[in-house]
Design an enzyme around this catalytic site. Structure first.
Site, PDB file in Angstrom:
ATOM      1  N   TYR A 145     -10.724   8.335   0.386  1.00  0.00           N
ATOM      2  CA  TYR A 145      -9.665   9.190   0.920  1.00  0.00           C
ATOM      3  C   TYR A 145      -8.408   8.976   0.092  1.00  0.00           C
ATOM      4  O   TYR A 145      -8.026   7.837  -0.185  1.00  0.00           O
ATOM      5  CB  TYR A 145      -9.390   8.822   2.389  1.00  0.00           C
ATOM      6  N   ASP A 240      -6.088   4.172  -6.694  1.00  0.00           N
ATOM      7  CA  ASP A 240      -5.378   4.455  -5.454  1.00  0.00           C
ATOM      8  C   ASP A 240      -5.350   3.161  -4.640  1.00  0.00           C
ATOM      9  O   ASP A 240      -6.299   2.824  -3.944  1.00  0.00           O
ATOM     10  CB  ASP A 240      -6.064   5.579  -4.679  1.00  0.00           C
ATOM     11  N   LYS A 268       1.598   2.446   2.337  1.00  0.00           N
ATOM     12  CA  LYS A 268       1.331   1.459   3.393  1.00  0.00           C
ATOM     13  C   LYS A 268       2.183   0.177   3.248  1.00  0.00           C
ATOM     14  O   LYS A 268       3.350   0.213   3.597  1.00  0.00           O
ATOM     15  CB  LYS A 268      -0.169   1.203   3.481  1.00  0.00           C
TER      16      LYS A 268
HETATM   17  C1  LIG Z   1      -3.706   6.051   3.784  1.00  0.00           C
HETATM   18  C2  LIG Z   1      -4.177   6.422   2.446  1.00  0.00           C
HETATM   19  C3  LIG Z   1      -3.630   7.494   1.720  1.00  0.00           C
HETATM   20  C4  LIG Z   1      -2.652   8.446   2.327  1.00  0.00           C
HETATM   21  O1  LIG Z   1      -1.456   7.863   2.671  1.00  0.00           O
HETATM   22  P1  LIG Z   1      -0.524   8.603   3.755  1.00  0.00           P
HETATM   23  O2  LIG Z   1       0.706   7.774   3.762  1.00  0.00           O
HETATM   24  O3  LIG Z   1      -1.281   8.585   5.041  1.00  0.00           O
HETATM   25  O4  LIG Z   1      -0.293   9.975   3.266  1.00  0.00           O
HETATM   26  C5  LIG Z   1      -4.023   7.677   0.409  1.00  0.00           C
HETATM   27  N1  LIG Z   1      -4.936   6.875  -0.156  1.00  0.00           N
HETATM   28  C6  LIG Z   1      -5.499   5.844   0.509  1.00  0.00           C
HETATM   29  C7  LIG Z   1      -6.482   4.962  -0.182  1.00  0.00           C
HETATM   30  C8  LIG Z   1      -5.160   5.613   1.842  1.00  0.00           C
HETATM   31  O5  LIG Z   1      -5.767   4.639   2.517  1.00  0.00           O
END
Ligand SMILES: *Cc1c(COP(=O)(O)O)cnc(C)c1O
Length: 432
Positions: A145, A240, A268
């Protein structure tokens, strides 16, 4: 435990005003067939619902709260910053401070741009990669994701190995064509895709530890091969690290495995519980971003002083203390305990674990990618979940999410959790 009657009532009202009653879908508890709890307080490892129930929290806001809820130093930093004004729309020193902490912690990042979410970070990184390489396609892995930007809400298509299909209505079919999908931990299919489309691939984006199909650990050579093949074909590699950044060590997971991606996305933890994302990388790439370069990307609240203060306070604390040893030890203790319980009750299971993150899957086969994750017994998980919650343990309400341990968790927390898990496993094995 009090019957969560107020939560049910508020959820009914919320559903009249907000789609599905929530502002992010997984919060609705649909995957476990329950109503969500409304939370009105949190401190350390605990959260409290509006019916006065206390829970040990393993969601930790889905990853950001590595120091637990309402850490006094972070709260202080937020209050101090807010008193000086909540937003200027002009440069401030707090932006430099967080940027410097990030660049010093992650060697592959020379320059970094702050945004307000992980979604913005990955979306902007993809745009930058397309501009820099003059290519259009992005390769992602099924089950990873990267936020909800159009070009990432694509899953593997059936039939042709590489053709993606949208996971949501409202995404133009052309977007799906621009996103290639491969399976995680599968070097062979990656090589096949590169043989066909390698010279069209602007970037490969990957979660170096996959945390959005439950926890999935990269196999030995997967990330090494990914680095090699992207270099061979002149594609950029985007790590990511929105979850993994500052989670396994001070810096990115890339620090531990010593692989340098071209671009890294963060979110995060670096926001300390406030809305922050960031993307950064090599200077010659980042200098393509406006206003230095032509790749447009902006944000009214980007680099917000209150959010920068929360992020910097978090990173400073992480840098100063031995939290990683502590939370990783707790993680190991928890996982050992769960394994013992599962073995003694004879259930088929997999537990994927790294440091302070873990996921329990009810399945007999090793879980190493999307297709092995989705065969897990989600009905059993839902039963297990219900018991945990009624015992005051707040796990993420889905089989396909990660449990996070924070520096505020204690050994007694884990022991209490293990005895709830024992009950949860017992009830998950009952009929009906
Ligand atoms: C949570 C997450 C996102 C998206 O971040 P948001 O702040 O919710 O938009 C993107 N990549 C990874 C790996 C994530 O866990």
């Amino acid at each position: 435990m009090n019957d969560p009657i107020k939560s049910r009532e508020r959820f009914a009202r919320a559903q009249e005003l907000i789609p599905g009653g929530v502002n992010s879908p997984v919060r609705a508890f649909k995957a476990v067939g329950l109503d969500p709890l409304f939370i009105d307080q949190a401190k350390g490892s605990k959260i409290y619902d509006i019916d006065d129930n206390e829970y040990i929290d393993y969601v930790c806001s889905w990853g950001p709260l590595i120091l637990g809820h309402a850490h006094p130093d972070i709260v202080k930093a937020i209050c101090r910053a807010a008193e000086l004004g909540t937003s200027y729309g002009a440069p401030c020193e707090k932006e430099i401070e967080l940027a410097q902490l990030i660049c010093e912690a992650i060697p592959s990042i020379d320059k970094v741009r702050m945004v307000s979410s992980g979604t913005e970070a990955t979306m902007s990184a993809a745009r930058l990669a397309r501009a820099y390489t003059g290519r259009e396609k992005i390769l992602k892995f099924e089950g990873c994701y990267h936020g909800h930007a159009d070009s990432f809400l694509i899953k593997a298509g059936s039939g042709l190995l590489t053709a993606g299909v949208p996971t949501s209505p409202g995404i133009p079919i052309e977007y799906a064509g621009g996103t290639l999908v491969s399976s995680y931990n599968d070097i062979e299919s990656l090589e096949d895709i590169f043989k066909i489309s390698g010279r069209d691939i602007a970037a490969v984006i990957v979660e170096p530890i996959a945390g959005n199909m439950g926890l999935i650990i990269p196999e030995n050579e997967f990330l090494v091969e990914l680095r090699r093949i992207t270099e061979q074909y002149g594609s950029l590699l985007i790590f990511d690290e929105v979850i993994s950044g500052f989670r396994t060590c001070y810096g990115g997971y890339q620090n531990l495995i010593e692989i340098k991606p071209d671009i890294t996305t963060l979110g995060k933890i670096i926001g300390g519980g406030l809305p922050v994302g960031a993307y950064g990388g090599r200077q010659d790439i980042m200098d393509w971003v406006a206003p230095e370069g032509d790749v447009y990307q902006a944000g009214t609240l980007s680099g917000n002083p209150v959010a920068m203060a929360a992020g910097s306070a978090t990173l400073r604390l992480l840098k100063k203390h031995e939290y990683y040893t502590y939370i990783n030890d707790l993680g190991q203790y928890m996982v050992n305990g769960i394994k013992k319980l599962l073995t003694s009750c004879g259930l088929e299971y997999q537990i994927n674990h790294m440091g302070s993150m873990f996921s329990l899957f009810f399945t007999e086969r090793q879980v190493k990618d999307y297709s092995t994750a989705v065969i897990s017994d989600t009905k059993r998980f839902a039963k297990f979940y219900k018991t945990l919650l009624s015992e005051g343990i707040y796990f993420p309400p889905s089989q396909f999410e990660v449990c996070f341990i924070s520096a505020a968790h204690t050994l007694p927390d884990i022991d209490r959790t293990l005895s709830a898990i024992e009950k949860g496993l017992y009830w998950s094995m009952q009929e009906g």
